[in-house]
Design an enzyme around this catalytic site. Structure first.
Site, mmCIF file in Angstrom:
data_model
loop_
_atom_site.group_PDB
_atom_site.id
_atom_site.type_symbol
_atom_site.label_atom_id
_atom_site.label_comp_id
_atom_site.label_asym_id
_atom_site.label_seq_id
_atom_site.Cartn_x
_atom_site.Cartn_y
_atom_site.Cartn_z
ATOM 1 N N CYS A 93 -5.494 -0.634 5.925
ATOM 2 C CA CYS A 93 -4.311 -1.774 5.073
ATOM 3 C C CYS A 93 -3.688 -2.239 6.186
ATOM 4 O O CYS A 93 -3.791 -3.551 6.529
ATOM 5 C CB CYS A 93 -3.663 -1.338 4.307
ATOM 6 N N HIS B 176 11.263 -23.915 -16.505
ATOM 7 C CA HIS B 176 10.660 -25.234 -16.242
ATOM 8 C C HIS B 176 11.402 -26.247 -15.051
ATOM 9 O O HIS B 176 12.583 -25.610 -14.863
ATOM 10 C CB HIS B 176 10.894 -26.101 -17.373
ATOM 11 N N LYS C 113 -4.975 -9.643 7.164
ATOM 12 C CA LYS C 113 -5.677 -10.509 6.499
ATOM 13 C C LYS C 113 -4.666 -11.545 5.915
ATOM 14 O O LYS C 113 -4.663 -12.671 5.979
ATOM 15 C CB LYS C 113 -6.369 -9.873 5.196
ATOM 16 N N TYR D 128 -14.184 -10.124 -2.680
ATOM 17 C CA TYR D 128 -12.999 -10.598 -2.370
ATOM 18 C C TYR D 128 -12.532 -10.561 -1.006
ATOM 19 O O TYR D 128 -12.284 -11.765 -0.472
ATOM 20 C CB TYR D 128 -11.674 -9.889 -3.084
ATOM 21 N N CYS E 129 -5.293 -5.421 4.557
ATOM 22 C CA CYS E 129 -4.323 -6.269 3.703
ATOM 23 C C CYS E 129 -3.374 -7.067 4.724
ATOM 24 O O CYS E 129 -3.268 -8.346 4.494
ATOM 25 C CB CYS E 129 -3.541 -5.296 2.921
ATOM 26 N N GLU F 44 5.167 -21.078 -16.466
ATOM 27 C CA GLU F 44 5.426 -21.403 -17.921
ATOM 28 C C GLU F 44 4.485 -21.419 -18.755
ATOM 29 O O GLU F 44 4.433 -21.365 -20.120
ATOM 30 C CB GLU F 44 6.563 -22.573 -18.000
ATOM 31 N N GLU G 264 -11.884 -14.241 0.677
ATOM 32 C CA GLU G 264 -10.778 -14.463 1.537
ATOM 33 C C GLU G 264 -10.951 -14.846 2.971
ATOM 34 O O GLU G 264 -10.226 -16.008 3.427
ATOM 35 C CB GLU G 264 -10.065 -13.232 1.722
HETATM 36 C C1 FAD Z 1 -10.464 -6.855 5.226
HETATM 37 C C2 FAD Z 1 -9.589 -5.996 4.264
HETATM 38 C C3 FAD Z 1 -8.668 -6.497 3.424
HETATM 39 C C4 FAD Z 1 -7.977 -5.847 2.154
HETATM 40 N N1 FAD Z 1 -7.070 -6.374 1.503
HETATM 41 C C5 FAD Z 1 -6.299 -5.652 0.549
HETATM 42 C C6 FAD Z 1 -5.332 -6.243 0.011
HETATM 43 O O1 FAD Z 1 -5.264 -7.433 0.147
HETATM 44 N N2 FAD Z 1 -4.674 -5.404 -0.970
HETATM 45 C C7 FAD Z 1 -5.123 -4.301 -1.359
HETATM 46 O O2 FAD Z 1 -4.687 -3.514 -2.106
HETATM 47 N N3 FAD Z 1 -6.108 -3.750 -0.787
HETATM 48 C C8 FAD Z 1 -6.968 -4.310 0.475
HETATM 49 N N4 FAD Z 1 -7.898 -3.713 1.212
HETATM 50 C C9 FAD Z 1 -8.072 -2.383 0.926
HETATM 51 C C10 FAD Z 1 -7.238 -1.387 1.626
HETATM 52 O O3 FAD Z 1 -7.174 -1.501 2.905
HETATM 53 C C11 FAD Z 1 -7.689 0.131 1.069
HETATM 54 O O4 FAD Z 1 -8.017 0.270 -0.079
HETATM 55 C C12 FAD Z 1 -6.727 1.019 1.605
HETATM 56 O O5 FAD Z 1 -6.340 0.969 3.105
HETATM 57 C C13 FAD Z 1 -7.337 2.491 1.386
HETATM 58 O O6 FAD Z 1 -6.441 3.463 2.202
HETATM 59 P P1 FAD Z 1 -7.105 5.104 2.584
HETATM 60 O O7 FAD Z 1 -5.874 5.725 3.015
HETATM 61 O O8 FAD Z 1 -7.865 5.386 1.501
HETATM 62 O O9 FAD Z 1 -7.748 4.609 3.529
HETATM 63 P P2 FAD Z 1 -7.618 4.197 5.132
HETATM 64 O O10 FAD Z 1 -6.501 3.249 5.094
HETATM 65 O O11 FAD Z 1 -8.873 3.253 5.574
HETATM 66 O O12 FAD Z 1 -7.246 5.250 6.020
HETATM 67 C C14 FAD Z 1 -8.220 6.122 6.491
HETATM 68 C C15 FAD Z 1 -7.926 6.622 7.912
HETATM 69 O O13 FAD Z 1 -8.860 7.756 8.207
HETATM 70 C C16 FAD Z 1 -8.946 7.758 9.599
HETATM 71 N N5 FAD Z 1 -9.959 8.755 9.542
HETATM 72 C C17 FAD Z 1 -11.509 8.470 8.983
HETATM 73 N N6 FAD Z 1 -12.217 9.860 9.309
HETATM 74 C C18 FAD Z 1 -11.444 10.556 10.265
HETATM 75 C C19 FAD Z 1 -11.451 11.780 10.743
HETATM 76 N N7 FAD Z 1 -12.631 12.690 10.647
HETATM 77 N N8 FAD Z 1 -10.409 12.481 11.380
HETATM 78 C C20 FAD Z 1 -9.286 11.650 11.681
HETATM 79 N N9 FAD Z 1 -9.056 10.411 11.284
HETATM 80 C C21 FAD Z 1 -10.012 9.841 10.385
HETATM 81 C C22 FAD Z 1 -9.625 6.309 9.906
HETATM 82 O O14 FAD Z 1 -9.408 5.780 11.147
HETATM 83 C C23 FAD Z 1 -8.519 5.494 8.896
HETATM 84 O O15 FAD Z 1 -6.995 5.395 9.851
HETATM 85 C C24 FAD Z 1 -8.378 -4.541 2.166
HETATM 86 C C25 FAD Z 1 -9.733 -3.864 2.949
HETATM 87 C C26 FAD Z 1 -10.019 -4.736 3.727
HETATM 88 C C27 FAD Z 1 -11.190 -4.065 4.638
#
Ligand code: FAD
Length: 461
Positions: free
Chosen positions: A43, A438, A51, A180, A48, A443, A184
């Protein structure tokens, strides 16, 4: 080496992992979190936040154009991609530092390393070789772009990860995908001045969204000059003098400067020992969890995109928080995954909550549809050729508003508030009882008097 022993080891410092770590530490747990790349996760670093910053940048193009109808003379604007990316990177670095500081304040031990499970209670830190014993493990490893079946020239294709770091704005871009992220980025590149072709293998963009929303956004994007090619795929990519040619379903070649695939994301479930400790996967490819985010292995939980439930930041955060309250706060908490409001930051924006018309018709005995499409007030003087769309899906038996779908400026902001009403089970009569503000676009949602259509399920004979 003596092993450290802690209460919770969190694998992944993204939205879900960071929230869970902080809340668990607040409940008095000794917590360690491992992040292999940058703290903040998808994110903050490549989702997010960056983006939305690019979306803001792209929208200035309309503002400059629209100003003329309101009496402004604006000199021909010039855009500099390098400035935008540098400023975006500064903001992301600031946010990352804020995340790190919040973890430190909460007393969480952050380690910059890839983590691997050796057994249900032992985690190996690959950076140092240290082994940590943990009473509980939380897997919050997120998801990763899935470029689909390998095709010739796939090495020339970028995903959203790389799109945030391009050296220059491509003059011509092909984006494959209809979700999406694809729409976007089509809006971002189009607004910044690129020529955009969107290629999608399905019937129409935004599968899973309300059909009227899909059709309306499709028409609006085409009006803005985005070429949308449906029922085709990119079958091969060839590099040519610094540019690329993409073959579409073997019957058309498109010449572009960049090709981006936004063809889905795959939960990150492999390569860090999950299989070996026996954590089961669901048919969706994500980690199988119960309502409390517990996996098939006791003491191992999973939250966020890696579970492939509702892949959004606020959902991952809520799941992480609920996990910490359940396991360390003595307050078992389930996350309600229904009626999650969400936005698509396309141009124009989409905001949606609750059931689509098709879902309502499949589930309810009686459905009433109210909808409108109108020229937004700003477009009267600007002369912009655009329309806003709004729709309420109502349970015809209870009068409850079960879905709201908006395409137009600020749709995401609007639907956040409509989400409260839908969650409170507001009826159409409740909407009607609210005085209009309004002149606004919203609305229209409280002044929709005429049913567009009603559906009633015939009793089985
Ligand atoms: C381009 C894009 C736009 C998006 N826009 C939106 C939006 O507008 N609104 C919205 O709500 N959501 C949006 N999302 C989705 C949102 O980013 C995800 O749903 C959210 O980040 C999920 O969080 P998470 O904690 O599950 O995983 P992540 O945020 O992906 O975190 C996982 C972390 O784990 C780390 N990791 C993985 N494996 C290991 C390991 N073995 N050891 C140590 N670290 C590790 C990774 O490096 C990463 O930092 C978007 C996603 C993308 C790709």
């Amino acid at each position: 080496m003596t092993q450290q022993s802690i209460d919770l080891f969190v694998i992944g410092g993204g939205s879900g992992g960071v929230r869970a770590a902080r809340i668990a530490a607040g409940h008095g747990a000794r917590v360690m979190i491992a992040e292999e790349y940058r703290v903040g996760g998808t994110c903050v670093i490549r989702g997010c936040v960056p983006k939305k910053l690019l979306v803001y940048a792209a929208r200035f193009a309309d503002e400059f154009e629209d100003a003329a109808g309101f009496g402004w003379t604006v000199p021909k604007p010039a855009f500099d991609w390098a400035t935008l990316i540098a400023n975006k990177d500064l903001e992301i670095a600031r946010l990352e530092a804020a995340y790190v500081a919040a973890l430190e304040r909460a007393g969480v031990n952050l380690v910059r390393s890839r983590a691997r499970l050796e057994d249900a209670h032992t985690v190996l830190l690959e950076a140092t070789g240290e082994r940590i014993r943990a009473r509980h493990v939380l897997v919050a490893t997120g998801a990763w772009p899935d470029l689909g079946h390998p095709i010739a020239g796939i090495e020339h294709v970028i995903s959203s990860n790389e799109a945030f770091h391009l050296e220059a704005l491509p003059k011509r871009v092909l984006i494959q995908g209809g979700g999406y992220i694809a729409v976007e980025f089509a809006g971002i590149f189009n607004g910044l001045g690129s020529e955009v072709t969107l290629v999608y293998r399905g019937e129409d963009i935004l599968r899973g969204f309300d059909d009227d929303v899909r059709a309306h956004l499709h028409a609006e994007m085409e009006r803005r000059g985005i070429r949308i090619v449906t029922r085709k795929t990119v079958t091969a990519v060839h590099a040519k003098h610094g540019a690329f040619s993409a073959s579409l379903s073997h019957d058309e070649i498109v010449e572009v400067d960049k090709i981006m695939f936004a063809t889905g994301r795959r939960p990150r479930v492999s390569g860090f020992g999950l299989e070996a400790v026996g954590v089961e996967l669901a048919s969706s490819g994500g980690i199988k969890v119960d309502g409390y985010s517990q996996t098939s292995v006791p003491h191992i939980h999973a939250v966020g995109d890696v579970t492939n439930r509702v892949n959004l930041t606020p959902v991952a955060i809520r799941e992480g928080h609920a996990f910490a309250d359940t396991v360390f706060g003595g307050k078992p908490t389930r996350v309600d995954h229904t009626d999650v409001p969400t936005a698509v930051f396309s141009e124009p924006e989409v905001g949606t909550v609750g059931l689509t018309q098709a879902q309502a018709c499949a589930r309810l005995a009686k459905v009433d549809i109210y909808k409108t499409s109108f020229r937004p007030m700003k477009a009267t003087l600007s002369g912009r050729d655009t329309r806003t769309f709004m729709k309420l899906v109502v349970d015809g038996t209870t009068d409850r508003v079960v879905g709201c779908h908006i395409v137009g400026a600020d749709a995401g902001e609007m639907v956040q508030l409509v989400g409260i009403a839908v969650k409170m089970k507001a009826t159409k009569a409740d909407f009607d009882a609210v005085m209009a503000v309004h002149p606004t676009a919203t609305e229209e949602l409280v002044t929709l008097r005429q049913k567009a259509v009603s559906y009633e399920r015939q009793a089985a004979e």
